[in-house]
Design a protein around this motif. Structure first.
Motif, PDB file in Angstrom:
ATOM      1  N   GLU A  57       4.892  21.614  48.680  1.00  0.00           N
ATOM      2  CA  GLU A  57       4.049  20.659  47.964  1.00  0.00           C
ATOM      3  C   GLU A  57       2.995  20.109  48.917  1.00  0.00           C
ATOM      4  OE1 GLU A  57       6.840  17.747  46.679  1.00  0.00           O
ATOM      5  OE2 GLU A  57       7.799  19.076  45.228  1.00  0.00           O
ATOM      6  N   PRO A  58       1.962  19.483  48.378  1.00  0.00           N
ATOM      7  CA  PRO A  58       0.971  18.855  49.273  1.00  0.00           C
ATOM      8  C   PRO A  58       1.591  17.653  50.000  1.00  0.00           C
ATOM      9  CG  PRO A  58       0.413  18.477  46.959  1.00  0.00           C
ATOM     10  CD  PRO A  58       1.584  19.388  46.976  1.00  0.00           C
ATOM     11  N   PHE A  59       1.178  17.461  51.239  1.00  0.00           N
ATOM     12  CA  PHE A  59       1.728  16.378  52.050  1.00  0.00           C
ATOM     13  C   PHE A  59       0.629  15.835  52.942  1.00  0.00           C
ATOM     14  CE2 PHE A  59       2.219  20.255  54.377  1.00  0.00           C
ATOM     15  CZ  PHE A  59       1.881  19.928  55.668  1.00  0.00           C
ATOM     16  N   ASP A  60       0.898  14.671  53.506  1.00  0.00           N
ATOM     17  CA  ASP A  60      -0.055  14.018  54.399  1.00  0.00           C
ATOM     18  C   ASP A  60       0.266  14.434  55.841  1.00  0.00           C
ATOM     19  OD1 ASP A  60      -1.923  12.429  55.548  1.00  0.00           O
ATOM     20  OD2 ASP A  60      -1.004  10.515  54.992  1.00  0.00           O
ATOM     21  N   TRP A  61      -0.702  15.053  56.505  1.00  0.00           N
ATOM     22  CA  TRP A  61      -0.490  15.506  57.877  1.00  0.00           C
ATOM     23  C   TRP A  61      -0.202  14.350  58.819  1.00  0.00           C
ATOM     24  CZ3 TRP A  61       0.474  20.089  59.882  1.00  0.00           C
ATOM     25  CH2 TRP A  61       0.194  21.216  59.138  1.00  0.00           C
ATOM     26  N   LEU A  62      -0.844  13.213  58.595  1.00  0.00           N
ATOM     27  CA  LEU A  62      -0.640  12.052  59.457  1.00  0.00           C
ATOM     28  C   LEU A  62       0.817  11.591  59.406  1.00  0.00           C
ATOM     29  CD1 LEU A  62      -1.903   9.938  61.329  1.00  0.00           C
ATOM     30  CD2 LEU A  62      -2.377   8.570  59.310  1.00  0.00           C
ATOM     31  N   ASP A  63       1.398  11.571  58.205  1.00  0.00           N
ATOM     32  CA  ASP A  63       2.800  11.170  58.071  1.00  0.00           C
ATOM     33  C   ASP A  63       3.722  12.166  58.772  1.00  0.00           C
ATOM     34  OD1 ASP A  63       1.989   9.010  56.626  1.00  0.00           O
ATOM     35  OD2 ASP A  63       2.614   9.803  54.674  1.00  0.00           O
ATOM     36  N   LEU A  64       3.424  13.452  58.640  1.00  0.00           N
ATOM     37  CA  LEU A  64       4.253  14.469  59.286  1.00  0.00           C
ATOM     38  C   LEU A  64       4.166  14.359  60.808  1.00  0.00           C
ATOM     39  CD1 LEU A  64       6.062  16.957  58.842  1.00  0.00           C
ATOM     40  CD2 LEU A  64       4.002  18.341  59.030  1.00  0.00           C
ATOM     41  N   ILE A  65       2.975  14.195  61.335  1.00  0.00           N
ATOM     42  CA  ILE A  65       2.805  14.064  62.786  1.00  0.00           C
ATOM     43  C   ILE A  65       3.474  12.800  63.296  1.00  0.00           C
ATOM     44  CG2 ILE A  65       1.077  13.694  64.594  1.00  0.00           C
ATOM     45  CD1 ILE A  65      -0.740  15.626  62.987  1.00  0.00           C
ATOM     46  N   LEU A  66       3.360  11.704  62.532  1.00  0.00           N
ATOM     47  CA  LEU A  66       4.025  10.456  62.908  1.00  0.00           C
ATOM     48  C   LEU A  66       5.538  10.648  62.968  1.00  0.00           C
ATOM     49  CD1 LEU A  66       3.747   7.407  63.465  1.00  0.00           C
ATOM     50  CD2 LEU A  66       3.964   7.071  60.997  1.00  0.00           C
ATOM     51  N   GLY A  67       6.099  11.343  62.007  1.00  0.00           N
ATOM     52  CA  GLY A  67       7.535  11.613  62.012  1.00  0.00           C
ATOM     53  C   GLY A  67       7.961  12.452  63.205  1.00  0.00           C
ATOM     54  N   VAL A  68       7.185  13.471  63.534  1.00  0.00           N
ATOM     55  CA  VAL A  68       7.509  14.324  64.682  1.00  0.00           C
ATOM     56  C   VAL A  68       7.422  13.523  65.982  1.00  0.00           C
ATOM     57  CG1 VAL A  68       6.694  16.300  66.038  1.00  0.00           C
ATOM     58  CG2 VAL A  68       6.853  16.470  63.557  1.00  0.00           C
ATOM     59  N   LEU A  69       6.391  12.702  66.128  1.00  0.00           N
ATOM     60  CA  LEU A  69       6.253  11.896  67.339  1.00  0.00           C
ATOM     61  C   LEU A  69       7.390  10.888  67.486  1.00  0.00           C
ATOM     62  CD1 LEU A  69       2.410  11.245  67.468  1.00  0.00           C
ATOM     63  CD2 LEU A  69       3.774  12.742  68.941  1.00  0.00           C
ATOM     64  N   VAL A  70       7.838  10.321  66.386  1.00  0.00           N
ATOM     65  CA  VAL A  70       8.945   9.365  66.452  1.00  0.00           C
ATOM     66  C   VAL A  70      10.244  10.066  66.833  1.00  0.00           C
ATOM     67  CG1 VAL A  70      10.423   7.942  64.974  1.00  0.00           C
ATOM     68  CG2 VAL A  70       7.985   7.562  65.024  1.00  0.00           C
ATOM     69  N   VAL A  71      10.458  11.265  66.324  1.00  0.00           N
ATOM     70  CA  VAL A  71      11.648  12.018  66.717  1.00  0.00           C
ATOM     71  C   VAL A  71      11.602  12.325  68.216  1.00  0.00           C
ATOM     72  CG1 VAL A  71      12.816  14.244  66.463  1.00  0.00           C
ATOM     73  CG2 VAL A  71      12.132  12.958  64.441  1.00  0.00           C
ATOM     74  N   LEU A  72      10.437  12.717  68.730  1.00  0.00           N
ATOM     75  CA  LEU A  72      10.305  12.977  70.168  1.00  0.00           C
ATOM     76  C   LEU A  72      10.523  11.699  70.976  1.00  0.00           C
ATOM     77  CD1 LEU A  72       7.263  15.409  70.195  1.00  0.00           C
ATOM     78  CD2 LEU A  72       9.678  15.964  70.564  1.00  0.00           C
ATOM     79  N   TYR A  73      10.021  10.560  70.476  1.00  0.00           N
ATOM     80  CA  TYR A  73      10.223   9.266  71.140  1.00  0.00           C
ATOM     81  C   TYR A  73      11.707   8.926  71.207  1.00  0.00           C
ATOM     82  CZ  TYR A  73      10.233   4.168  71.624  1.00  0.00           C
ATOM     83  OH  TYR A  73      10.486   2.886  72.021  1.00  0.00           O
ATOM     84  N   ALA A  74      12.401   9.118  70.096  1.00  0.00           N
ATOM     85  CA  ALA A  74      13.838   8.816  70.056  1.00  0.00           C
ATOM     86  C   ALA A  74      14.611   9.736  70.997  1.00  0.00           C
ATOM     87  CB  ALA A  74      14.360   8.933  68.630  1.00  0.00           C
ATOM     88  N   LEU A  75      14.251  11.009  71.044  1.00  0.00           N
ATOM     89  CA  LEU A  75      14.924  11.941  71.964  1.00  0.00           C
ATOM     90  C   LEU A  75      14.675  11.553  73.422  1.00  0.00           C
ATOM     91  CD1 LEU A  75      14.294  15.375  70.236  1.00  0.00           C
ATOM     92  CD2 LEU A  75      16.466  14.157  70.454  1.00  0.00           C
ATOM     93  N   ALA A  76      13.449  11.173  73.751  1.00  0.00           N
ATOM     94  CA  ALA A  76      13.144  10.765  75.125  1.00  0.00           C
ATOM     95  C   ALA A  76      13.918   9.506  75.499  1.00  0.00           C
ATOM     96  CB  ALA A  76      11.648  10.538  75.284  1.00  0.00           C
ATOM     97  N   GLY A  77      13.981   8.536  74.589  1.00  0.00           N
ATOM     98  CA  GLY A  77      14.732   7.312  74.863  1.00  0.00           C
ATOM     99  C   GLY A  77      16.221   7.573  75.021  1.00  0.00           C
ATOM    100  N   ALA A  78      16.779   8.427  74.162  1.00  0.00           N
ATOM    101  CA  ALA A  78      18.204   8.743  74.258  1.00  0.00           C
ATOM    102  C   ALA A  78      18.512   9.497  75.547  1.00  0.00           C
ATOM    103  CB  ALA A  78      18.637   9.563  73.043  1.00  0.00           C
ATOM    104  N   SER A  79      17.639  10.420  75.949  1.00  0.00           N
ATOM    105  CA  SER A  79      17.888  11.154  77.193  1.00  0.00           C
ATOM    106  C   SER A  79      17.758  10.240  78.408  1.00  0.00           C
ATOM    107  CB  SER A  79      16.957  12.353  77.309  1.00  0.00           C
ATOM    108  OG  SER A  79      15.622  11.920  77.435  1.00  0.00           O
ATOM    109  N   ALA A  80      16.825   9.292  78.365  1.00  0.00           N
ATOM    110  CA  ALA A  80      16.688   8.344  79.480  1.00  0.00           C
ATOM    111  C   ALA A  80      17.940   7.476  79.600  1.00  0.00           C
ATOM    112  CB  ALA A  80      15.456   7.470  79.292  1.00  0.00           C
ATOM    113  N   LEU A  81      18.476   7.023  78.481  1.00  0.00           N
ATOM    114  CA  LEU A  81      19.715   6.241  78.515  1.00  0.00           C
ATOM    115  C   LEU A  81      20.885   7.063  79.045  1.00  0.00           C
ATOM    116  CD1 LEU A  81      19.586   4.187  75.215  1.00  0.00           C
ATOM    117  CD2 LEU A  81      19.513   3.311  77.533  1.00  0.00           C
ATOM    118  N   ALA A  82      20.973   8.319  78.611  1.00  0.00           N
ATOM    119  CA  ALA A  82      22.060   9.178  79.076  1.00  0.00           C
ATOM    120  C   ALA A  82      21.954   9.436  80.578  1.00  0.00           C
ATOM    121  CB  ALA A  82      22.042  10.495  78.313  1.00  0.00           C
TER     122      ALA A  82
END
Length: 148
Positions: free
Chosen positions: A98-123
């Motif tokens: 379906e049609p989607f907003d690229w900005l929302d998709l990129i924001l979601g990907v960046l947040v997942v990368l942010y969460a992974l970086a934060g979790a790895s730093a804590l570990a």
């Protein structure tokens, strides 16, 4: 604001104060838009509030470190929630074709990368702490985590 050397007050604005002011203006604009506009907050409307929280955490770092950590933690949780609220529907629409907003998709990907970086730093921090305690460091080397 006081200088560290003289203890006198200065009238200079620092970066956190400017970010705090800009974020507060953004929060007021978003709240006004919710009441006057369509009344539906969007996930990315939380970003001015994130600016306010991060700037307040920066300003409270020296006088109240626990409050600063709490504000930064709250901002991180809000960032992840807003990014996932915008990114998950966009990713689902992409998978369905379906049609989607690229900005929302990129924001979601960046947040997942942010969460992974934060979790790895804590570990990594916890692993380094365990290794220092396991090796039997000298007195005073482990700081507040040292056992007597």
């Amino acid at each position: 604001m006081k200088t560290e050397k003289t203890g006198r007050k200065t009238g200079a604005l620092t970066y956190p104060w400017i970010v705090l002011a800009v974020g507060a203006i953004g929060v007021v604009i978003n709240v006004t838009d919710w009441f006057v506009g369509d009344g539906r907050p969007q996930p990315y409307d939380v970003f001015p509030l994130l600016l306010v929280l991060w700037a307040a955490g920066d300003l409270l770092k020296k006088p109240r470190p626990a409050a600063a950590r709490a504000m930064r933690g709250t901002a991180a949780v809000l960032l992840c929630a807003a990014g996932l609220a915008a990114g998950i529907p966009a990713a689902a629409a992409l998978v369905r074709g379906e049609p989607f907003d690229w900005l929302d998709l990129i924001l979601g990907v960046l947040v997942v990368l942010y969460a992974l970086a934060g979790a790895s730093a804590l570990a990594m921090r916890k692993g380094a702490r365990r290794a220092a305690v396991r090796e039997g460091a000298r007195i005073g080397e482990n700081g507040p985590y040292e056992r007597s």
